[in-house]
Design a protein around this motif. Structure first.
Motif, PDB file in Angstrom:
ATOM      1  N   GLU A 148     -11.590 -60.516 -89.233  1.00 38.26           N
ATOM      2  CA  GLU A 148     -10.195 -60.699 -88.828  1.00 38.26           C
ATOM      3  C   GLU A 148      -9.652 -59.480 -88.074  1.00 38.26           C
ATOM      4  OE1 GLU A 148      -8.093 -61.672 -92.366  1.00 38.26           O
ATOM      5  OE2 GLU A 148      -9.016 -63.647 -92.566  1.00 38.26           O
ATOM      6  N   GLY A 149     -10.474 -58.962 -87.193  1.00 40.58           N
ATOM      7  CA  GLY A 149     -10.007 -57.893 -86.322  1.00 40.58           C
ATOM      8  C   GLY A 149     -10.069 -56.496 -86.889  1.00 40.58           C
ATOM      9  N   ARG A 150     -10.752 -56.299 -88.023  1.00 36.94           N
ATOM     10  CA  ARG A 150     -10.816 -54.958 -88.607  1.00 36.94           C
ATOM     11  C   ARG A 150     -11.848 -54.080 -87.917  1.00 36.94           C
ATOM     12  NH1 ARG A 150     -11.546 -56.437 -94.814  1.00 36.94           N
ATOM     13  NH2 ARG A 150     -11.867 -54.189 -95.016  1.00 36.94           N
ATOM     14  N   VAL A 151     -12.788 -54.677 -87.200  1.00 37.79           N
ATOM     15  CA  VAL A 151     -13.777 -53.889 -86.458  1.00 37.79           C
ATOM     16  C   VAL A 151     -13.167 -53.548 -85.109  1.00 37.79           C
ATOM     17  CG1 VAL A 151     -16.122 -53.789 -85.556  1.00 37.79           C
ATOM     18  CG2 VAL A 151     -15.655 -55.064 -87.658  1.00 37.79           C
ATOM     19  N   THR A 152     -12.466 -52.426 -85.056  1.00 34.94           N
ATOM     20  CA  THR A 152     -11.805 -51.972 -83.833  1.00 34.94           C
ATOM     21  C   THR A 152     -12.289 -50.572 -83.475  1.00 34.94           C
ATOM     22  OG1 THR A 152      -9.958 -50.933 -85.009  1.00 34.94           O
ATOM     23  CG2 THR A 152      -9.743 -53.283 -84.462  1.00 34.94           C
ATOM     24  N   ARG A 153     -12.000 -50.152 -82.252  1.00 34.01           N
ATOM     25  CA  ARG A 153     -12.398 -48.811 -81.838  1.00 34.01           C
ATOM     26  C   ARG A 153     -11.708 -47.751 -82.701  1.00 34.01           C
ATOM     27  NH1 ARG A 153     -11.225 -44.317 -79.166  1.00 34.01           N
ATOM     28  NH2 ARG A 153     -12.846 -43.385 -77.834  1.00 34.01           N
ATOM     29  N   ASP A 154     -10.432 -47.931 -82.991  1.00 36.87           N
ATOM     30  CA  ASP A 154      -9.722 -46.946 -83.807  1.00 36.87           C
ATOM     31  C   ASP A 154     -10.318 -46.833 -85.199  1.00 36.87           C
ATOM     32  OD1 ASP A 154      -8.014 -46.363 -81.746  1.00 36.87           O
ATOM     33  OD2 ASP A 154      -6.369 -47.630 -82.463  1.00 36.87           O
ATOM     34  N   ASN A 155     -10.665 -47.970 -85.800  1.00 34.19           N
ATOM     35  CA  ASN A 155     -11.261 -47.931 -87.135  1.00 34.19           C
ATOM     36  C   ASN A 155     -12.655 -47.319 -87.103  1.00 34.19           C
ATOM     37  OD1 ASN A 155      -9.014 -49.037 -88.352  1.00 34.19           O
ATOM     38  ND2 ASN A 155      -9.800 -51.137 -88.335  1.00 34.19           N
ATOM     39  N   LEU A 156     -13.413 -47.610 -86.056  1.00 34.77           N
ATOM     40  CA  LEU A 156     -14.733 -46.984 -85.926  1.00 34.77           C
ATOM     41  C   LEU A 156     -14.607 -45.478 -85.742  1.00 34.77           C
ATOM     42  CD1 LEU A 156     -16.646 -49.520 -83.633  1.00 34.77           C
ATOM     43  CD2 LEU A 156     -17.250 -48.901 -85.983  1.00 34.77           C
ATOM     44  N   ALA A 157     -13.621 -45.055 -84.941  1.00 28.27           N
ATOM     45  CA  ALA A 157     -13.423 -43.622 -84.729  1.00 28.27           C
ATOM     46  C   ALA A 157     -13.073 -42.921 -86.038  1.00 28.27           C
ATOM     47  CB  ALA A 157     -12.319 -43.394 -83.689  1.00 28.27           C
ATOM     48  N   ALA A 158     -12.187 -43.526 -86.827  1.00 30.07           N
ATOM     49  CA  ALA A 158     -11.813 -42.927 -88.111  1.00 30.07           C
ATOM     50  C   ALA A 158     -13.014 -42.848 -89.047  1.00 30.07           C
ATOM     51  CB  ALA A 158     -10.689 -43.742 -88.745  1.00 30.07           C
ATOM     52  N   LEU A 159     -13.821 -43.900 -89.066  1.00 28.52           N
ATOM     53  CA  LEU A 159     -15.004 -43.913 -89.930  1.00 28.52           C
ATOM     54  C   LEU A 159     -16.005 -42.843 -89.501  1.00 28.52           C
ATOM     55  CD1 LEU A 159     -16.501 -45.449 -92.252  1.00 28.52           C
ATOM     56  CD2 LEU A 159     -17.580 -46.810 -90.443  1.00 28.52           C
ATOM     57  N   LEU A 160     -16.249 -42.729 -88.213  1.00 27.46           N
ATOM     58  CA  LEU A 160     -17.196 -41.734 -87.709  1.00 27.46           C
ATOM     59  C   LEU A 160     -16.749 -40.318 -88.059  1.00 27.46           C
ATOM     60  CD1 LEU A 160     -17.935 -43.334 -84.237  1.00 27.46           C
ATOM     61  CD2 LEU A 160     -19.668 -42.835 -85.970  1.00 27.46           C
ATOM     62  N   LEU A 161     -15.481 -40.022 -87.824  1.00 26.47           N
ATOM     63  CA  LEU A 161     -14.985 -38.681 -88.116  1.00 26.47           C
ATOM     64  C   LEU A 161     -15.024 -38.391 -89.612  1.00 26.47           C
ATOM     65  CD1 LEU A 161     -11.970 -38.580 -85.631  1.00 26.47           C
ATOM     66  CD2 LEU A 161     -14.149 -37.371 -85.427  1.00 26.47           C
ATOM     67  N   GLU A 162     -14.820 -39.406 -90.426  1.00 25.00           N
ATOM     68  CA  GLU A 162     -14.830 -39.228 -91.874  1.00 25.00           C
ATOM     69  C   GLU A 162     -16.227 -38.939 -92.409  1.00 25.00           C
ATOM     70  OE1 GLU A 162     -14.483 -42.323 -95.601  1.00 25.00           O
ATOM     71  OE2 GLU A 162     -13.009 -42.508 -93.992  1.00 25.00           O
TER      72      GLU A 162
END
Length: 521
Positions: free
Chosen positions: A33-47
């Protein structure tokens, strides 16, 4: 912080206008439902960047290429240099996805930054999404690449903790080295040159030049030692094993080195000519698809063989069929290189490659599928017995024979020349084990994971890699279009090969995902 080994550096040296040494994977996801986004991926990568050293280190080149580069922290890391987003045009089929990913896969990575990229691809049919990730082969091998990906994955859609280490791979690493010495340590011990650049510190210009001077002065002795070690495996090295007296020379070299391990005799490794051997271009085509792991295991159990043996048998049959269609099937067996991980239990945080290779004939010259299967089992069994008794060191040793400045200059030309005159192998086939349960990325379920690897002039214009995940074997095929004209056809032949070996035809067990419908094919 750490200098590249000779093998790691070789993956840098091999790059040219026609070769990009990227190890990659294409994940197909339900986007939740749209949770796979660039912003979410960026946050995950940085984390989670700290969990995988390969993602946060960049190269520090030694001036004038006098020595192998170093891995150093990227103090100016910017996620914008690594994370990208694109959308396919409608209808977003698997062929469109393959064309988009192939173009990205063919591009070399920017060495000014950590050597990886991630691409979020939207617009797939059925509302799915794809994430393509590539890392330079100098930084990871197949197993460490899968473990790097696993640091970003979760066990449930709502989890926010990375997978524990024991869940990141489908099996324990092969213990091919002494527990107290990894291949990196073994490669860096001679000469103690790295003492001039202490671990944990970024090398300065003076330190790198001093270390290069020591490496240059001590290289002749290290080259002699590498030559003796490589000679002990002369009967297992492509091309060299076909030379008269290679087995006698190998036994003599092992005697001089004090190695009294009895090794099984290997079959001949004469490499036939095929359409996919020769100089490659810079273009890439790729295809991807899946078969049921349950069906593969059933065939393996019925014949007293391993899953890896069946994978090799399927590839053997598929390549035979592809070559027969073009009236190009050689009378001799093809010769394949099978990478094998030698990563020790304590080397999980080590950047770079810890691999060796088994070289074996593929009985593509055997017409009957059952006899062909038995022939694959026999040749792979012999290769595995040889590897288990004495893991070959020649891959690393050959990379260490020439000084770093010379190796970096001559490698592309040597690879190009070998492809025209005497190709050492016909192709590379890899099988990477993965977890047999569903995983999630930013809340989206990973439906499939198709691995994609490297093409070089020397290793041939096609590479087949598979990854076992959640009850399926996911295949990724990368080819040079000038050397293989129909890369999708190879997947149909893989499915046909499994049907031939199954007691009953495989039903449509495919999950709802993007990919090749091998049943229909």
């Amino acid at each position: 912080m750490r200098q590249l080994t000779a093998l790691d550096a070789q993956f840098l040296n091999v790059e040219s206008a026609t070769t990009a040494a990227n190890v990659a994977g294409l994940a197909i996801l339900d986007p939740a439902e749209g949770r796979v986004t660039r912003d979410n991926l960026a946050a995950l990568l940085l984390e989670r960047l700290h969990l995988s050293p390969a993602l946060s280190l960049r190269l520090a080149e030694v001036p004038f290429g006098l020595d192998r580069p170093y891995w150093v922290p990227d103090t100016e890391f910017d996620i914008g240099n690594h994370l990208f987003e694109t959308t396919l045009r409608a209808p977003g089929g698997e062929r469109q996805l393959a064309e988009t990913v192939a173009a990205i896969h063919a591009r070399r990575l920017d060495r000014a930054h950590p050597l990886w990229e991630m691409h979020l691809i939207n617009g797939l049919a059925d509302g799915l999404a794809a994430v393509y990730t590539k890392v330079h082969h100098a930084a990871i091998d197949g197993v460490s690449g899968a473990e790097t990906l696993a640091t970003l994955l979760d066990l449930s859609p709502d989890a926010r903790d990375p997978l524990p280490p024991d869940c990141r791979s489908g099996r324990a690493p092969h213990q091919a080295n002494r527990p107290d010495q990894t291949p990196h340590e073994a490669d860096q011990t001679p000469g103690k040159a790295l003492d001039l650049v202490p671990e944990g510190q970024t090398p300065g210009l003076v330190g790198m030049l001093a270390a290069a001077a020591v490496q240059t002065a001590t290289h002749p002795m290290r080259a002699i030692r590498s030559a003796v070690k490589a000679a002990g495996d002369l009967d297992a090295i492509p091309l060299a094993s076909a030379l008269p007296g290679s087995r006698l020379i190998a036994r003599a070299a092992r005697f001089v080195a004090g190695d009294d391990t009895q090794r099984p005799e290997l079959p001949g490794l004469t490499v036939p000519r095929t359409p996919f051997n020769g100089p490659i271009s810079g273009r890439r085509h790729l295809s991807f698809g899946s078969v049921s792991l349950k069906d593969v295991k059933s065939v393996a159990k019925a014949n007293g063989m391993s899953v890896n043996d069946i994978v090799m048998a399927l590839c053997t049959s598929a390549l035979r069929s592809w070559l027969e269609e073009r009236n190009a099937l050689p009378d001799e067996p093809l010769v394949v290189a099978v990478p094998v991980a030698v990563r020790t239990a304590g080397a999980g945080e080590t950047v770079g490659n810890q691999i060796s290779a088994m070289i074996a004939p593929m009985p593509t010259n055997v017409a009957d599928p059952v006899r062909r299967l038995l022939a694959v089992g026999a040749t792979m069994s012999a290769a595995k017995r040889r590897f288990a008794l004495a893991p070959p060191a020649w891959v690393n040793e050959l990379c260490s024979l020439l000084p770093a400045p010379i190796t970096s200059l001559v490698t592309p030309a040597i690879f190009r020349l070998a492809s025209v005159t005497f190709p050492p192998i016909n192709l590379i086939i890899s099988n990477v084990p993965g977890p047999q349960f569903p995983l999630y990325l930013c809340g989206g379920r990973v439906l499939s994971y198709y691995p994609l690897s490297v093409l070089t002039d020397m290793s041939g214009g096609v590479n087949i890699t598979c990854f076992s995940y959640d009850g399926m074997l996911d295949f990724g095929v990368v080819a040079c279009p000038e050397r293989m004209d129909n890369v999708w056809g190879l997947l149909s032949h893989l499915k046909t090969a499994l049907d031939e070996l199954s007691d009953e035809r495989v039903g449509d067990e495919f999950r709802d995902r993007v990919g090749v419908d091998l049943v229909a094919g």
